[in-house]
Design a protein around this motif. Structure first.
Motif, PDB file in Angstrom:
ATOM      1  N   UNK A   1      33.207  33.777  34.007  1.00 11.05           N
ATOM      2  CA  UNK A   1      33.056  35.195  34.339  1.00 11.05           C
ATOM      3  C   UNK A   1      32.093  35.874  33.368  1.00 11.05           C
ATOM      4  N   UNK A   2      32.193  35.519  32.098  1.00  5.64           N
ATOM      5  CA  UNK A   2      31.336  36.125  31.063  1.00  5.64           C
ATOM      6  C   UNK A   2      29.859  35.802  31.279  1.00  5.64           C
ATOM      7  N   UNK A   3      29.563  34.668  31.933  1.00  4.25           N
ATOM      8  CA  UNK A   3      28.167  34.310  32.193  1.00  4.25           C
ATOM      9  C   UNK A   3      27.645  34.942  33.480  1.00  4.25           C
ATOM     10  N   UNK A   4      28.516  35.675  34.188  1.00  4.91           N
ATOM     11  CA  UNK A   4      28.070  36.375  35.389  1.00  4.91           C
ATOM     12  C   UNK A   4      28.611  35.843  36.696  1.00  4.91           C
ATOM     13  N   UNK A   5      29.444  34.813  36.664  1.00  7.85           N
ATOM     14  CA  UNK A   5      29.989  34.262  37.908  1.00  7.85           C
ATOM     15  C   UNK A   5      31.017  35.219  38.511  1.00  7.85           C
ATOM     16  N   UNK A   6      30.865  35.501  39.802  1.00  4.13           N
ATOM     17  CA  UNK A   6      31.776  36.428  40.479  1.00  4.13           C
ATOM     18  C   UNK A   6      32.378  35.831  41.754  1.00  4.13           C
ATOM     19  N   UNK A   7      31.858  34.708  42.199  1.00  6.89           N
ATOM     20  CA  UNK A   7      32.364  34.071  43.417  1.00  6.89           C
ATOM     21  C   UNK A   7      32.943  32.710  43.068  1.00  6.89           C
ATOM     22  N   UNK A   8      34.187  32.470  43.442  1.00  5.77           N
ATOM     23  CA  UNK A   8      34.866  31.203  43.166  1.00  5.77           C
ATOM     24  C   UNK A   8      35.335  30.613  44.496  1.00  5.77           C
ATOM     25  N   UNK A   9      34.847  29.418  44.827  1.00  6.09           N
ATOM     26  CA  UNK A   9      35.194  28.760  46.082  1.00  6.09           C
ATOM     27  C   UNK A   9      35.978  27.499  45.763  1.00  6.09           C
ATOM     28  N   UNK A  10      37.229  27.471  46.179  1.00  2.00           N
ATOM     29  CA  UNK A  10      38.109  26.343  45.900  1.00  2.00           C
ATOM     30  C   UNK A  10      37.987  25.309  47.013  1.00  2.00           C
ATOM     31  N   UNK A  11      37.575  24.093  46.643  1.00  2.00           N
ATOM     32  CA  UNK A  11      37.377  23.039  47.630  1.00  2.00           C
ATOM     33  C   UNK A  11      38.598  22.138  47.788  1.00  2.00           C
ATOM     34  N   UNK A  12      39.474  22.103  46.800  1.00  2.00           N
ATOM     35  CA  UNK A  12      40.639  21.222  46.850  1.00  2.00           C
ATOM     36  C   UNK A  12      41.704  21.709  47.814  1.00  2.00           C
TER      37      UNK A  12
ATOM     38  N   UNK B   1      44.386  27.353  42.890  1.00  2.00           N
ATOM     39  CA  UNK B   1      43.378  27.771  41.911  1.00  2.00           C
ATOM     40  C   UNK B   1      42.870  29.176  42.202  1.00  2.00           C
ATOM     41  N   UNK B   2      42.657  29.491  43.472  1.00  2.00           N
ATOM     42  CA  UNK B   2      42.201  30.839  43.842  1.00  2.00           C
ATOM     43  C   UNK B   2      43.206  31.890  43.400  1.00  2.00           C
ATOM     44  N   UNK B   3      44.488  31.608  43.590  1.00  2.00           N
ATOM     45  CA  UNK B   3      45.538  32.532  43.173  1.00  2.00           C
ATOM     46  C   UNK B   3      45.539  32.705  41.665  1.00  2.00           C
ATOM     47  N   UNK B   4      45.386  31.607  40.936  1.00  2.00           N
ATOM     48  CA  UNK B   4      45.380  31.678  39.473  1.00  2.00           C
ATOM     49  C   UNK B   4      44.163  32.460  38.974  1.00  2.00           C
ATOM     50  N   UNK B   5      42.998  32.235  39.582  1.00  2.00           N
ATOM     51  CA  UNK B   5      41.778  32.942  39.153  1.00  2.00           C
ATOM     52  C   UNK B   5      41.949  34.445  39.342  1.00  2.00           C
ATOM     53  N   UNK B   6      42.527  34.850  40.464  1.00  2.00           N
ATOM     54  CA  UNK B   6      42.760  36.276  40.708  1.00  2.00           C
ATOM     55  C   UNK B   6      43.678  36.874  39.641  1.00  2.00           C
ATOM     56  N   UNK B   7      44.700  36.110  39.232  1.00  2.00           N
ATOM     57  CA  UNK B   7      45.603  36.595  38.186  1.00  2.00           C
ATOM     58  C   UNK B   7      44.905  36.659  36.839  1.00  2.00           C
ATOM     59  N   UNK B   8      44.099  35.650  36.535  1.00  2.00           N
ATOM     60  CA  UNK B   8      43.412  35.581  35.242  1.00  2.00           C
ATOM     61  C   UNK B   8      42.425  36.728  35.087  1.00  2.00           C
ATOM     62  N   UNK B   9      41.749  37.090  36.189  1.00  2.00           N
ATOM     63  CA  UNK B   9      40.686  38.098  36.120  1.00  2.00           C
ATOM     64  C   UNK B   9      41.113  39.451  36.685  1.00  2.00           C
ATOM     65  N   UNK B  10      42.396  39.677  36.838  1.00  2.00           N
ATOM     66  CA  UNK B  10      42.867  40.906  37.477  1.00  2.00           C
ATOM     67  C   UNK B  10      42.519  42.168  36.699  1.00  2.00           C
ATOM     68  N   UNK B  11      42.335  42.057  35.393  1.00  2.00           N
ATOM     69  CA  UNK B  11      42.038  43.236  34.579  1.00  2.00           C
ATOM     70  C   UNK B  11      40.544  43.479  34.379  1.00  2.00           C
ATOM     71  N   UNK B  12      39.696  42.624  34.971  1.00  2.00           N
ATOM     72  CA  UNK B  12      38.257  42.820  34.832  1.00  2.00           C
ATOM     73  C   UNK B  12      37.781  43.891  35.800  1.00  2.00           C
TER      74      UNK B  12
ATOM     75  N   UNK C   1      34.699  44.443  37.221  1.00  2.00           N
ATOM     76  CA  UNK C   1      33.860  44.044  38.344  1.00  2.00           C
ATOM     77  C   UNK C   1      34.658  43.148  39.296  1.00  2.00           C
ATOM     78  N   UNK C   2      34.449  43.343  40.589  1.00  2.00           N
ATOM     79  CA  UNK C   2      35.221  42.621  41.592  1.00  2.00           C
ATOM     80  C   UNK C   2      34.883  41.132  41.593  1.00  2.00           C
ATOM     81  N   UNK C   3      35.874  40.343  41.972  1.00  2.00           N
ATOM     82  CA  UNK C   3      35.740  38.894  42.038  1.00  2.00           C
ATOM     83  C   UNK C   3      36.143  38.439  43.436  1.00  2.00           C
ATOM     84  N   UNK C   4      35.402  37.500  43.989  1.00  2.00           N
ATOM     85  CA  UNK C   4      35.712  36.940  45.302  1.00  2.00           C
ATOM     86  C   UNK C   4      36.222  35.523  45.133  1.00  2.00           C
TER      87      UNK C   4
END
Length: 235
Positions: free
Chosen positions: A165-176, A181-192, A194-197
């Motif tokens: 996220x710090x390097x500018x990544x805002x889109x996370x696509x889970x292939x597994x 992982x998508x749920x965990x990422x949303x929890x990890x970045x919930x206080x940021x 800028x929006x995350x997809x």
């Protein structure tokens, strides 16, 4: 790579299957016992587990999913006893492989040899890894070292995602499989701010092609550049 995995004793004898690595560290008396190693998901924080883990020498913290979600692995009896001591539920993951902990480090050199493959084409994108929580150089040695370190060390998933996220990544696509992982990422970045997809392609009870199209449609609707040519029929 598949042939190497089938022929290497790393994942056919030492860290999986008969788990010969345990014979060396826990004694030959354990060799004949069934179900000697298991991984469990528990709802607890690192400090909680570390406060009691010294009483359970055959338990290892292997992965931190979020601030209050961990994976522990080791002797099933001691893992369940640790969870009971904390008053939390331990959910077996049915992954009897010795990875992401110090016991797997005995196979580090053999892993490097196994994962050393020539790089045919360098990608334009960055490849982040939990081996260093930074982009990994796309070279034969760097990739082999990265995979080997990842498999033999504790994984701090929140640290990896926050660095991306710090390097500018805002889109996370889970292939597994699933959308954990998508749920965990949303929890990890919930206080940021800028929006995350977060998108999960391989969801339960969803046909793969339909799930891929839904993910692509979401990206297009949000204004991300997507090459749609592979979805169009040739004239």
């Amino acid at each position: 790579m598949s042939e190497r995995l089938r022929n290497s004793p790393v994942f056919t004898e030492q860290l999986a299957g008969p788990l010969k690595r345990l014979d060396k560290v826990w004694g030959e008396a354990e060799a004949g016992k069934q179900h000697r190693w298991e991984s469990y998901h528990i709802k607890a924080g690192l400090m909680q587990v570390r406060s009691v883990i010294t009483h359970f020498p055959r338990v290892f913290i292997t992965i931190q999913n979020t601030a209050d979600s961990l994976v522990i692995a080791g002797d099933p009896r001691q893992c369940l006893a640790l969870a009971k001591a904390l008053g939390v539920r331990a959910i077996a993951l049915n992954v009897p492989n010795i990875i992401h902990c110090e016991l797997s480090r005995s196979e580090y050199q053999r892993m490097q040899l196994m994962y050393s493959l020539p790089v045919q084409q360098k990608l334009a994108c960055q490849l982040f890894s939990s081996s260093c929580y930074l982009p990994v150089p796309i070279t034969e040695k760097a990739i082999a070292v990265s995979i080997s370190k990842c498999l033999t060390e504790f994984v701090d998933f929140p640290r990896l995602i926050k660095n991306m996220y710090a390097t500018g990544e805002r889109v996370f696509i889970e292939m597994g499989a699933g959308k954990s992982l998508s749920t965990w990422i949303e929890r990890i970045l919930k206080n940021n701010q800028r929006s995350v997809t977060c998108l999960s392609v391989n969801q339960k009870n969803s046909e793969d092609y339909t799930a891929i199209l839904k993910s692509v449609a979401t990206l297009v609707s949000l204004g991300y550049p997507v090459n749609l040519q592979p979805f169009l029929k040739e004239p």
